[in-house]
Design a protein around this motif. Structure first.
Motif, short mmCIF file in Angstrom:
data_model
loop_
_atom_site.label_atom_id
_atom_site.label_comp_id
_atom_site.label_asym_id
_atom_site.label_seq_id
_atom_site.Cartn_x
_atom_site.Cartn_y
_atom_site.Cartn_z
N GLN A 116 0.83 -1.21 0.00
CA GLN A 116 0.00 0.00 0.00
C GLN A 116 0.87 1.26 0.00
N LEU A 117 1.95 1.22 0.77
CA LEU A 117 2.82 2.39 0.86
C LEU A 117 3.48 2.70 -0.48
N LEU A 118 3.90 1.66 -1.19
CA LEU A 118 4.58 1.94 -2.47
C LEU A 118 3.62 2.55 -3.49
N MET A 119 2.31 2.33 -3.32
CA MET A 119 1.34 2.99 -4.20
C MET A 119 1.32 4.50 -3.98
N ARG A 120 1.68 4.91 -2.78
CA ARG A 120 1.60 6.32 -2.41
C ARG A 120 2.92 7.07 -2.56
N ARG A 121 4.00 6.33 -2.73
CA ARG A 121 5.31 6.96 -2.72
C ARG A 121 6.06 6.64 -4.01
N PRO A 122 6.07 7.54 -4.95
CA PRO A 122 6.68 7.27 -6.26
C PRO A 122 8.18 7.04 -6.20
N GLU A 123 8.82 7.41 -5.10
CA GLU A 123 10.27 7.19 -5.01
C GLU A 123 10.62 5.73 -4.75
N VAL A 124 9.64 4.91 -4.41
CA VAL A 124 9.91 3.49 -4.16
C VAL A 124 10.13 2.78 -5.49
N GLU A 125 11.33 2.24 -5.67
CA GLU A 125 11.65 1.62 -6.95
C GLU A 125 11.70 0.10 -6.89
N ALA A 134 -2.65 -12.67 0.71
CA ALA A 134 -3.60 -12.36 -0.37
C ALA A 134 -4.99 -12.93 -0.10
N ASN A 135 -5.10 -13.90 0.80
CA ASN A 135 -6.41 -14.46 1.15
C ASN A 135 -7.09 -13.70 2.28
N LEU A 136 -6.35 -12.87 2.99
CA LEU A 136 -6.87 -12.19 4.17
C LEU A 136 -7.14 -10.71 3.95
N HIS A 137 -6.45 -10.12 2.98
CA HIS A 137 -6.58 -8.68 2.74
C HIS A 137 -6.77 -8.43 1.24
N ASP A 138 -7.39 -7.32 0.94
CA ASP A 138 -7.66 -6.93 -0.43
C ASP A 138 -6.43 -6.25 -1.02
N PHE A 139 -5.93 -6.78 -2.12
CA PHE A 139 -4.78 -6.20 -2.81
C PHE A 139 -5.19 -5.50 -4.10
N SER A 140 -6.46 -5.23 -4.27
CA SER A 140 -6.93 -4.63 -5.53
C SER A 140 -6.44 -3.20 -5.71
N PHE A 141 -5.88 -2.61 -4.64
CA PHE A 141 -5.33 -1.25 -4.76
C PHE A 141 -4.14 -1.22 -5.71
N LEU A 142 -3.54 -2.37 -6.01
CA LEU A 142 -2.38 -2.42 -6.91
C LEU A 142 -2.84 -2.33 -8.36
N PRO A 144 -2.48 0.48 -11.35
CA PRO A 144 -1.47 -0.56 -11.52
C PRO A 144 -0.40 -0.50 -10.43
N CYS A 145 0.34 -1.59 -10.28
CA CYS A 145 1.47 -1.61 -9.35
C CYS A 145 2.59 -0.76 -9.96
N LYS A 176 1.84 -3.71 -17.53
CA LYS A 176 2.98 -3.31 -18.33
C LYS A 176 3.90 -2.37 -17.55
N GLY A 177 5.17 -2.41 -17.90
CA GLY A 177 6.12 -1.47 -17.33
C GLY A 177 6.80 -1.93 -16.06
N ILE A 178 6.34 -3.03 -15.47
CA ILE A 178 6.98 -3.56 -14.27
C ILE A 178 7.25 -5.05 -14.47
N VAL A 179 8.14 -5.57 -13.66
CA VAL A 179 8.45 -7.00 -13.69
C VAL A 179 8.28 -7.56 -12.28
N ILE A 180 7.44 -8.57 -12.14
CA ILE A 180 7.24 -9.22 -10.86
C ILE A 180 7.94 -10.58 -10.88
N ASP A 181 8.92 -10.74 -10.02
CA ASP A 181 9.57 -12.04 -9.84
C ASP A 181 8.83 -12.80 -8.74
N HIS A 182 8.65 -14.08 -8.95
CA HIS A 182 7.92 -14.90 -7.98
C HIS A 182 8.75 -16.13 -7.65
N GLU A 183 9.05 -16.29 -6.36
CA GLU A 183 9.82 -17.44 -5.89
C GLU A 183 8.96 -18.26 -4.93
#
Length: 222
Positions: A116-125, A134-142, A144-145, A176-183
Motif C-alpha cells: 500500500q505504501l509503495l502505491m503512495r510513494r513514487p520514489e519506491v523503486e 492475499a487471502n486475508l486482505h484486499d490487494f486490488s489497490f495495486l 497498476p502496481c 505493463k512497465g513492471i516485472v514481478i519475480d515470484h519465488e
C-alpha cells in the motif's frame, strides 16, 4: 544498530536504524507481521532482511508498529499502521537526505502495508513481499502496481494458501512497465522456520540482480 525513537501519527515509534556509509546510498524500510499475532521488528525474517539490506550498503530502518514494544498507540487494523510506515519512511528520508532510491520489504501483514505504501510513494523503486496475505486482505489497490518487485512464498504455507498468492502474482504480471519475480520455496511454511537461509539467499540474489551488486560490493556491518 542504533535504537531510534521518532514521531508517528499516534505517538512515538520505536525502531532500529542502520545508517549507510555512502551519502547517496538507497534506503530500505522493513515491516513486520501482524501485531496481534506476535509481530515485532525483532521477528527473525524482519531481522535477517534488515541485515541483508545493510550488507548491501543500504540505510535500513525496521520499527515496531503502534502498540508494539515501546511504540505508542493501539492496533488500527491496517489504516493506522500504513500511516506509521509512511512516517517511518519520512523519518529515514530526513536522516538520509541524499538517498538515490528507496525499497520496501514486508513480511505477511507487513507485506500488505508495504505494498500500500509503495502505491503512495513514487520514489519506491523496488519491493520484497514475503508471504503476502492475499487471502486475508484486499490487494486490488495495486492498479497498476508502480514498482517492480519480488514475491516469495512457501508451498507449505497453511496461513496463506499458495493459490491465493499465485492469483495475486498472475494479476500483477499482466501489468505493463513492471516485472514481478515470484519465488516459491518448497516445503516452507508461513514463517520459513527451517528455510530462513533459502529465503534470505533468494531475497539477496534478487537485490543483487536489480542493483548489479556482487559480494565484492558488500560492506562490513560489524
Amino acid at each position: 544498530m542504533p535504537e531510534v525513537i521518532f514521531n508517528g501519527p499516534a505517538g512515538r515509534l520505536e525502531g532500529r536504524f542502520h545508517p549507510a556509509k555512502k551519502r547517496n546510498a538507497p534506503i530500505a524500510l522493513v515491516l513486520h507481521l501482524h501485531p496481534q499475532f506476535g509481530g515485532t521488528m525483532n521477528n527473525q525474517i524482519v531481522y535477517q532482511m534488515y541485515y541483508m539490506f545493510a550488507r548491501r550498503g543500504f540505510a535500513v530502518l525496521r520499527f515496531n508498529f503502534r502498540g508494539v514494544g515501546r511504540s505508542q498507540g493501539t492496533f488500527d487494523h491496517g489504516q493506522g499502521e500504513l500511516s506509521d510506515a509512511a512516517a517511518a519512511l519520512d523519518w529515514v528520508q530526513t536522516v538520509h537526505t541524499d538517498a538515490r532510491a528507496c525499497w520496501i520489504a514486508g513480511f505477511s501483514f507487513g507485506a500488505w502495508i508495504g505494498m500500500q505504501l509503495l502505491m503512495r510513494r513514487p520514489e519506491v523503486e523496488g519491493f520484497i513481499s514475503v508471504a503476502p496475505p492475499a487471502n486475508l486482505h484486499d490487494f486490488s489497490f495495486l492498479a497498476p502496481c508502480p514498482s517492480s518487485g519480488l514475491i516469495v512464498h512457501g508451498d507449505n504455507d497453511k496461513v496463506v494458501p499458495q493459490k491465493d498468492v499465485q492469483t495475486l502474482v498472475d494479476k500483477l504480471k499482466t501489468q505493463k512497465g513492471i516485472v514481478i519475480d515470484h519465488e516459491t520455496i518448497p516445503g516452507a511454511n508461513h514463517f520459513f522456520e527451517n528455510d530462513m537461509d533459502d529465503l534470505m539467499d533468494r531475497c539477496g540474489t534478487y537485490v543483487d540482480g536489480r542493483l548489479g551488486l556482487t559480494p565484492a560490493d558488500y560492506v562490513d556491518i560489524d
